[in-house]
Write an enzyme that holds these catalytic residues in place. Sequence first.
Site, PDB file in Angstrom:
ATOM      1  N   CYS A 132       0.822  -1.210   0.000  1.00 57.25           N
ATOM      2  CA  CYS A 132       0.000   0.000   0.000  1.00 57.25           C
ATOM      3  C   CYS A 132       0.863   1.270   0.000  1.00 57.25           C
ATOM      4  O   CYS A 132       1.499   1.595   1.010  1.00 57.25           O
ATOM      5  CB  CYS A 132      -0.922  -0.036   1.228  1.00 57.25           C
ATOM      6  SG  CYS A 132      -1.836   1.485   1.532  1.00 57.25           S
TER       7      CYS A 132
ATOM      8  N   CYS B  12      -0.111   3.947   2.552  1.00 52.08           N
ATOM      9  CA  CYS B  12       0.275   3.511   3.901  1.00 52.08           C
ATOM     10  C   CYS B  12       1.708   3.934   4.194  1.00 52.08           C
ATOM     11  O   CYS B  12       2.023   4.365   5.307  1.00 52.08           O
ATOM     12  CB  CYS B  12       0.148   1.996   4.042  1.00 52.08           C
ATOM     13  SG  CYS B  12      -1.534   1.373   3.812  1.00 52.08           S
TER      14      CYS B  12
END
Length: 121
Positions: free
Chosen positions: A35, A38
């Site tokens: 991600c 993230c």
Amino acid sequence: MIRTEGVTDVTEETFEAEVLESALPVLVKFTADWCGPCRQLAPVLGEIARQEADRIKIVQLDVDREPGIPVRYGVLATPTLMVFRAGEPVKSIVGARPKRKLFQELADVLAPATPTDLNRP
């Protein structure tokens, strides 16, 4: 998983003790290695963890390695930030944010808990 100073990794085994039983509000970052947002959020959460250690605890949980907890709380995207107070989810934020915006969105959970908050069902 992305390692960030001040942010603790949690698993299904440690979730209850680290999150649900915490005396402080806990911000859980539901994350994954793949991600991108993230990764962008990691240093922001590290700064908040250092600055606000007396008011909020920050942990992260890998959704790929620990799928049961994201399913239990209806997490469908990464990053999802979920704040728990007294063992209950009280706020959910989906997506990365700059530090200033995230602080604004967390203002109500960073405030000291009042007796009324602690007695809320």
